[in-house]
Scaffold this active site. Structure first.
Site, PDB file in Angstrom:
ATOM      1  N   ILE A  68      -9.751   4.538  14.900  1.00  0.00           N
ATOM      2  CA  ILE A  68      -9.848   3.274  14.161  1.00  0.00           C
ATOM      3  C   ILE A  68      -8.794   2.271  14.625  1.00  0.00           C
ATOM      4  O   ILE A  68      -9.135   1.110  14.922  1.00  0.00           O
ATOM      5  CB  ILE A  68      -9.783   3.523  12.639  1.00  0.00           C
ATOM      6  CG1 ILE A  68     -11.074   4.208  12.168  1.00  0.00           C
ATOM      7  CG2 ILE A  68      -9.584   2.204  11.882  1.00  0.00           C
ATOM      8  CD1 ILE A  68     -11.106   4.535  10.690  1.00  0.00           C
ATOM      9  N   GLU A 116       5.595   1.969  12.803  1.00  0.00           N
ATOM     10  CA  GLU A 116       6.314   3.218  13.039  1.00  0.00           C
ATOM     11  C   GLU A 116       5.842   3.893  14.314  1.00  0.00           C
ATOM     12  O   GLU A 116       6.570   4.597  14.984  1.00  0.00           O
ATOM     13  CB  GLU A 116       6.216   4.170  11.841  1.00  0.00           C
ATOM     14  CG  GLU A 116       4.883   4.852  11.645  1.00  0.00           C
ATOM     15  CD  GLU A 116       4.004   4.144  10.646  1.00  0.00           C
ATOM     16  OE1 GLU A 116       3.614   4.773   9.650  1.00  0.00           O
ATOM     17  OE2 GLU A 116       3.697   2.962  10.867  1.00  0.00           O
ATOM     18  N   ILE A 173      -8.177   9.870   3.370  1.00  0.00           N
ATOM     19  CA  ILE A 173      -9.174  10.921   3.253  1.00  0.00           C
ATOM     20  C   ILE A 173     -10.289  10.507   2.301  1.00  0.00           C
ATOM     21  O   ILE A 173     -11.471  10.681   2.584  1.00  0.00           O
ATOM     22  CB  ILE A 173      -8.515  12.234   2.799  1.00  0.00           C
ATOM     23  CG1 ILE A 173      -7.576  12.743   3.920  1.00  0.00           C
ATOM     24  CG2 ILE A 173      -9.558  13.300   2.450  1.00  0.00           C
ATOM     25  CD1 ILE A 173      -6.694  13.907   3.520  1.00  0.00           C
TER      26      ILE A 173
END
Length: 479
Positions: A262, A281, A356
């Site tokens: 993605i 990050e 999720i």
């Protein structure tokens, strides 16, 4: 000095250049630190070169705490030797602390359950089974808070295991692909063991460590683990990338995203954008093409203008070559990169994270599948909240996910699975994007949220979700 019958100095010199022989010509009897713990401060001491097995025969003891650098910098050779010595020496109660690590984790094998206990600060696939079976632990924690565990002495490493690039002419190695919480662990560790690897890229920022801070050096030039080289985005993931790229990312935006299909799909949809910046990050190989096209310039950023900021990396050789010796990249500590306030200062801060499942009120589960722990909090909340608090009022916190699992089950659900953990709360969420569209949740009532989320669920599940929403809310979802 010799090890295993081999002369060290010529060997080191050939690996590390003319300065290497001087660096490794002997071991100082100085204490680990003088008056400073700063890793960039040269000390009057030298590391001792040993084999990996010799290191642990010398310093590994029962009941110690061992910190391990993670991601692409996982020192796998050291971990293998540590496990072998722990078993052969019948040691017990050794705690192994780490973020996401790559490759095998031999210390979590069933036969090691009394010798080692893994403690994950962000769980990877190599320890999930041992956590599920009770042989390993995990600490739920935001990435930006992990360094506090070391600075506040909640975790006190006896030994730190790292991978570094060879020292340069001034004696400086680089932590390379993983800075994150490593510096915090190192300055609070009694012993530092470094696997020196010519494949480790030299990165800048907070990545430097002078070789004099290393107690034991092990030479092992193994290729770094690679991800994402062969995986292509599915049609659904490509659609998500297009929706985000065309509707939510503006010129001059600062981006945060991880690795995976993605994020790569989003990056591939930004080829016509201008003056994008990266403050994340971690970032993936997809940024390279955008840098070459002039789409990523970091020119509009308010902090670290003109430079990509990251904290750890895992990708492929192309990515490692891109960051190697590249001043355009700054690798900084995770408590700075993921600091919510620092994130909020970037212009048009656009944070893109996955999950999720999402329930009809907007609760986001990202770290578990029901009661089974899967990963960790990571930096999702750090950046979702940082984008929401953007000082320019233009931040976009985005949760992106394919609408169904590979089995065809909906990821937009009436309620989260029993035992599922909420990582990002319903109050944090602003945008949820699937291949079906974009749900705008900020400021929406519960029935409006349900309406928005049902509209981005897969068509096969919308009727059932609508019925479930009525049962839960006692009213029909509506715009």
């Amino acid at each position: 000095m010799s090890v295993m019958g081999k002369t060290i100095i010529p060997h080191v010199s050939s690996r590390f250049g003319r300065f290497g022989a001087a660096l490794f010509s002997g071991k100082s009897n100085r204490n680990y630190f003088t008056y400073t713990q700063e890793l960039s401060q040269p000390l009057d001491r030298k590391p001792e070169i040993l084999t990996a097995k010799e290191v642990f025969q010398k310093c590994l003891q029962s009941s110690q705490t061992v910190f391990v650098q993670g991601a692409a910098a996982t020192p796998s050779s050291l971990l293998t030797a540590m496990t072998e010595v722990g078993k052969s020496s019948s040691l017990q109660g050794i705690k192994v602390v780490h973020m996401h690590t790559e490759n095998e984790a031999p210390y979590v094998a069933p036969e090691c359950k009394d010798i080692f206990r893994s403690v994950s600060l962000f769980m990877a696939a190599n320890v999930r089974k041992s956590v599920a079976e009770g042989r390993s632990d995990a600490i739920p924690i935001f990435l930006q808070d992990i360094p506090k565990l070391f600075h506040r002495k909640i975790i006190q490493p006896d030994i730190a295991l790292i991978t570094v690039s060879p020292p340069d002419n001034h004696g400086y190695c680089s932590l390379g692909t993983s800075v994150d919480c490593v510096r915090a662990a190192l300055v609070n560790s009694k012993i530092i063991v470094a696997q020196i690897n010519t494949h480790m890229p030299r990165t800048f920022g907070d990545a430097i460590i002078h070789v004099s801070h290393i107690d034991y050096a092990v030479q092992d030039n193994v290729p770094l683990p690679e991800h994402g080289a062969d995986k292509t985005a599915s049609p659904e993931e490509q659609k998500i990338g297009e929706l985000i790229g065309k509707n939510l990312v503006v010129d001059g935006a600062t981006l945060q995203m991880g690795i995976g299909s993605i994020p790569d799909a989003v990056l591939s949809a930004l080829k016509d954008h201008k003056d994008l910046g990266i403050h994340s990050e971690m970032f993936s190989v997809g940024v390279i093409d955008l840098v070459k096209r002039g789409c990523i310039t970091n020119n509009k950023k308010t902090k670290h203008k003109g430079r990509i900021v990251g904290s750890f990396l895992v990708g492929n050789r192309q990515l490692y070559d891109f960051v190697d010796n590249n001043p355009f990249i700054e690798m900084l500590e995770i408590d700075y990169v993921n600091n919510t306030h620092i994130v909020s200062l970037q212009p048009n801060m656009t944070a893109i994270n996955s999950c999720i499942e999402v329930d009809l009120t907007g609760q986001v589960c990202s770290d578990s599948i029901g009661t089974r722990f899967y990963s960790g909090f990571g930096g999702q909340v750090d950046f979702i909240r940082g984008a929401a608090e953007a000082v320019d009022g233009k931040g976009k916190p985005i949760i992106a996910l394919v609408s169904t699992t590979k089995k065809g089950e909906s990821k937009i659900v009436p309620t989260l699975k029993v035992g599922a953990g909420v990582v990002t709360t319903r109050a944090h969420v602003h945008y949820v994007v699937t291949e079906q569209g974009i749900a705008h949740l900020f400021g929406k009532t519960l029935r409006q949220r349900a309406y928005e989320l049902i509209n981005v669920a897969h068509p096969n599940h919308r009727e059932a979700l609508e019925k479930a929403a009525f049962e839960r809310l006692k009213c029909m979802p509506s715009p």
